[in-house]
Design a protein around this motif. Structure first.
Motif, short mmCIF file in Angstrom:
data_model
loop_
_atom_site.label_atom_id
_atom_site.label_comp_id
_atom_site.label_asym_id
_atom_site.label_seq_id
_atom_site.Cartn_x
_atom_site.Cartn_y
_atom_site.Cartn_z
N UNK A 190 0.82 -1.20 0.00
CA UNK A 190 0.00 0.00 0.00
C UNK A 190 0.87 1.26 0.00
N UNK A 191 0.42 2.28 -0.72
CA UNK A 191 1.10 3.57 -0.64
C UNK A 191 0.58 4.32 0.58
N UNK A 192 1.25 5.41 0.92
CA UNK A 192 0.82 6.20 2.08
C UNK A 192 -0.57 6.79 1.83
N UNK A 193 -0.86 7.22 0.60
CA UNK A 193 -2.18 7.77 0.28
C UNK A 193 -3.26 6.71 0.46
N UNK A 194 -2.98 5.49 0.01
CA UNK A 194 -3.95 4.40 0.17
C UNK A 194 -4.15 4.07 1.63
N UNK A 195 -3.06 4.10 2.39
CA UNK A 195 -3.18 3.86 3.83
C UNK A 195 -4.10 4.88 4.48
N UNK A 196 -3.93 6.15 4.13
CA UNK A 196 -4.74 7.21 4.73
C UNK A 196 -6.22 7.02 4.41
N UNK A 197 -6.52 6.61 3.16
CA UNK A 197 -7.91 6.35 2.77
C UNK A 197 -8.46 5.19 3.60
N UNK A 198 -7.67 4.14 3.73
CA UNK A 198 -8.10 2.94 4.45
C UNK A 198 -8.36 3.26 5.92
N UNK A 229 5.89 -1.39 6.09
CA UNK A 229 7.14 -1.96 5.59
C UNK A 229 8.41 -1.40 6.22
N UNK A 230 8.34 -0.21 6.86
CA UNK A 230 9.55 0.32 7.49
C UNK A 230 9.17 1.10 8.75
N UNK A 231 10.17 1.47 9.53
CA UNK A 231 9.92 2.07 10.84
C UNK A 231 9.27 3.44 10.73
N UNK A 232 9.68 4.23 9.77
CA UNK A 232 9.08 5.56 9.61
C UNK A 232 7.60 5.46 9.28
N UNK A 233 7.24 4.50 8.42
CA UNK A 233 5.83 4.31 8.08
C UNK A 233 5.05 3.81 9.30
N UNK A 234 5.65 2.94 10.10
CA UNK A 234 4.98 2.49 11.33
C UNK A 234 4.64 3.69 12.22
N UNK A 235 5.63 4.55 12.40
CA UNK A 235 5.44 5.71 13.26
C UNK A 235 4.38 6.64 12.69
N UNK A 236 4.42 6.89 11.37
CA UNK A 236 3.43 7.76 10.74
C UNK A 236 2.02 7.21 10.93
N UNK A 268 5.18 5.02 19.02
CA UNK A 268 5.76 6.30 18.62
C UNK A 268 6.95 6.67 19.50
N UNK A 269 6.80 6.45 20.81
CA UNK A 269 7.89 6.83 21.73
C UNK A 269 9.04 5.83 21.69
N UNK A 270 8.77 4.59 21.26
CA UNK A 270 9.81 3.57 21.32
C UNK A 270 10.57 3.32 20.05
N UNK A 271 10.04 3.77 18.90
CA UNK A 271 10.71 3.47 17.64
C UNK A 271 12.01 4.25 17.49
N UNK A 272 12.99 3.59 16.93
CA UNK A 272 14.30 4.20 16.70
C UNK A 272 14.68 3.95 15.24
#
Length: 576
Positions: A190-198, A229-236, A268-272
């Motif tokens: 999924x792209x970030x745009x698709x994630x936001x819609x979902x 798929x990656x840590x930044x996306x998890x946090x977002x 959010x507080x724990x991801x590095x």
């Protein structure tokens, strides 16, 4: 061909073995009414596994209604016990079975198989009209699986308009199935745009009047975060869900909302990220106590995430000279796991021999948990020496040795007789016989380690619990197959009547012995209107899916003796 031989062949094919040489004999046995059901089950598995669709059709579309009823029962059993079986290529046959003139049990299993096909990312676009027609069926089972298959097909095609139209249907059963499709989908595409819609669509279901819809929505949102798929996306994703969910939580204060918000906030507080590590390393040398504690926690998160933390090693080693306190405990924990993960047994042994008792205690505690997951046999010698003391580190060392022996990762006889190991056998009779002998004191008397004593109490609780009347809450004490040579069993723990949730303790076995244990929660729909046998089969299938995941899905630790402190359920939940 006799019945015992047929059952041996059935067990063999369920275990994944090739039974080609036995197929002619089984086909002959299928003509005998006495053996027809068992033989049909064997042949159906064999034909589907080997993609012999016409032969599979000959069983599923047999002439008489009685024969088709037998085939339907065996097909359902196949789907119950082998939900990961490859069904790609079977869609055309399933479409024929969904014909309205077919018997209901076959149509139900066919709709379920269509849903499984969608989970396996098979292309069902040629069958969308057929599946859409099933959404108005009177049969709830068929409607539900059709909705799931359509939802997954829409996700696979990135057809969000169709997905949103499905989700807008004012039907709680369909909504739960559609949201369940999100929970099981491959989010990495999924792209970030698709994630936001979902996320936006799912959040609209958070305030549903139906509890199962709300539950499925929370599960879907959590799944979106977990499978980024990656840590930044998890946090977002966690930030997005937390921001959108908080106003709703302020209104209804639902426990599910609270759990999801806590999960997102912790994430959010724990991801590095790897780019943050240099700053953390610098602050380990210069920061005050509060910032030092925060960075040590982040460093331990980094290790769990699999980041390379070697650059922090020298700075953390220096912290061993600090006065006793939480920061030093965190430093010892990081070092102990780092050394064991990187197989630096000499360094790990040095921590276990450290002159400070607090350091030894923390290092032995890390060895205890590490020993459940991986081989720590090079440390058995020093751990055995620690068991002679009277400090807490000796208890942790004893638990580490016991866990290593139980999981079969060490052949060292560190004072743990083989009989105690049988307490964790996959074989129920072997467990109970070992418990009887040990409890009688014929082998080890009162010198049993604490963990073994806890296990004896658990087995006694299980035995007493089996003798009580528990209508509707079945145990699954006989082990059932999983992949990779593993198997599972489950014991009912408790029932949350307010939320219609069942709690079970699942045990995972490998090579005949218990590998891990954890608590799971499954939803029990009291309005489903199915028979007791169907309900128990559904519970078994839900537990099978939890067992495949191999980890707890709840923070609840249990109130019964079966969740006695110090056993695997606590360890796995604490380190999840």
């Amino acid at each position: 061909m006799n019945k015992d031989r047929l059952f041996q062949i059935l067990k063999s094919i369920i275990a994944g073995n090739d039974i080609s040489v036995d197929v002619p004999d089984v086909e002959n046995a299928a003509a005998d009414p006495e053996f027809r059901a068992t033989a049909a089950g064997i042949l159906l598995r064999y034909y589907i596994k080997n993609r012999l669709w016409n032969r599979a059709a000959s069983i599923l579309q047999a002439g008489s209604i009685k024969e088709r009823e037998i085939a339907a029962r065996e097909f359902k059993s196949l789907l119950d016990l082998a939900t990961d079986i490859a069904l790609d290529g079977m869609a055309e046959l399933l479409a024929r079975l969904l014909n309205r003139n077919e018997i209901p049990p076959l149509r139900e299993s066919a709709s379920r198989a269509m849903a499984i096909l969608s989970r396996q990312n098979s292309d069902l676009k040629n069958y969308k009209k057929l599946l859409e027609g099933l959404l108005i069926e009177s049969n709830r089972t068929i409607r539900g699986f059709a909705a799931e298959a359509l939802a997954r097909q829409s996700i696979n095609e990135h057809d969000w308009e169709s997905f949103r139209l499905l989700l807008r249907r004012d039907n709680p059963l369909l909504a739960s199935k559609i949201l369940g499709a999100v929970t099981g989908c491959d989010r990495a595409v999924f792209s970030e745009k698709e994630r936001d819609i979902l996320v936006g669509d799912i959040l609209k279901k958070i305030n549903s009047q139906h509890k199962d819809v709300r539950h499925s929505a929370y599960q879907a949102l959590r799944r979106i975060v977990e499978t980024e798929p990656d840590l930044n996306r998890k946090k977002d994703s966690a930030v997005l869900i937390s921001r959108e969910l908080r106003p709703s939580f302020e209104k209804n204060r639902a426990k599910s909302s609270a759990d999801l918000l806590e999960y997102c906030d912790d994430l959010v507080s724990g991801l590095v990220t790897e780019s943050q590590l240099p700053r953390i390393v610098v602050e380990l040398q210069t920061a005050g106590e509060a910032i030092l504690e925060k960075n040590l926690k982040l460093l331990n998160y980094s290790r769990i995430q699999g980041l390379d933390t070697t650059s922090a090693l020298d700075s953390v080693r220096k912290l061993l000279n600090r006065p006793p306190g939480f920061c030093r405990e965190l430093a010892v924990r990081f070092l102990a796991y780092y050394y064991m993960d990187s197989l630096q047994w000499g360094e790990a042994e040095a921590l276990l021999r450290h002159p400070d008792a607090d350091v030894r205690e923390e290092a032995a505690g890390a060895a205890h948990i590490q020993g459940i997951r991986s081989d720590i046999s090079p440390l058995i010698g020093v751990l055995s020496q620690l068991t002679s003391g009277d400090e807490i580190s000796s208890q942790n060392a004893e638990l580490a040795i016991t866990g290593t022996m139980i999981t079969g990762r060490s052949s060292v006889e560190a004072g743990m007789p083989n009989l105690a190991r049988k307490l964790f056998s996959e074989n129920l009779d072997e467990r109970e016989n070992a418990a009887r002998d040990l409890a009688a004191g014929s082998v080890m008397g009162s010198e049993l380690p604490e963990q073994v004593m806890n296990r004896l109490k658990e087995l006694n609780w299980i035995k007493q619990n089996r003798q009580k009347s528990k209508p509707g809450f079945p145990d699954f004490l006989e082990s059932r197959p999983l992949s990779s040579g593993r198997s599972w069993s489950a014991v009912f723990e408790s029932f949350d009547q307010k939320n219609d949730d069942l709690y079970y303790v699942i045990s995972i076995y490998r090579a005949g012995y218990e590998l891990s244990r954890f608590m799971v929660k499954i939803f029990d729909d009291p309005s489903a209107g199915v028979s007791r046998e169907e309900r128990e089969k559904r519970i078994e299938n839900d537990l099978f899916n939890c067992a495949k995941e191999g980890r707890p899905n709840t923070s609840y630790r249990g109130s019964s003796i079966y969740s006695f402190p110090g056993m695997y359920s606590d360890l796995l939940i604490a380190d999840d």
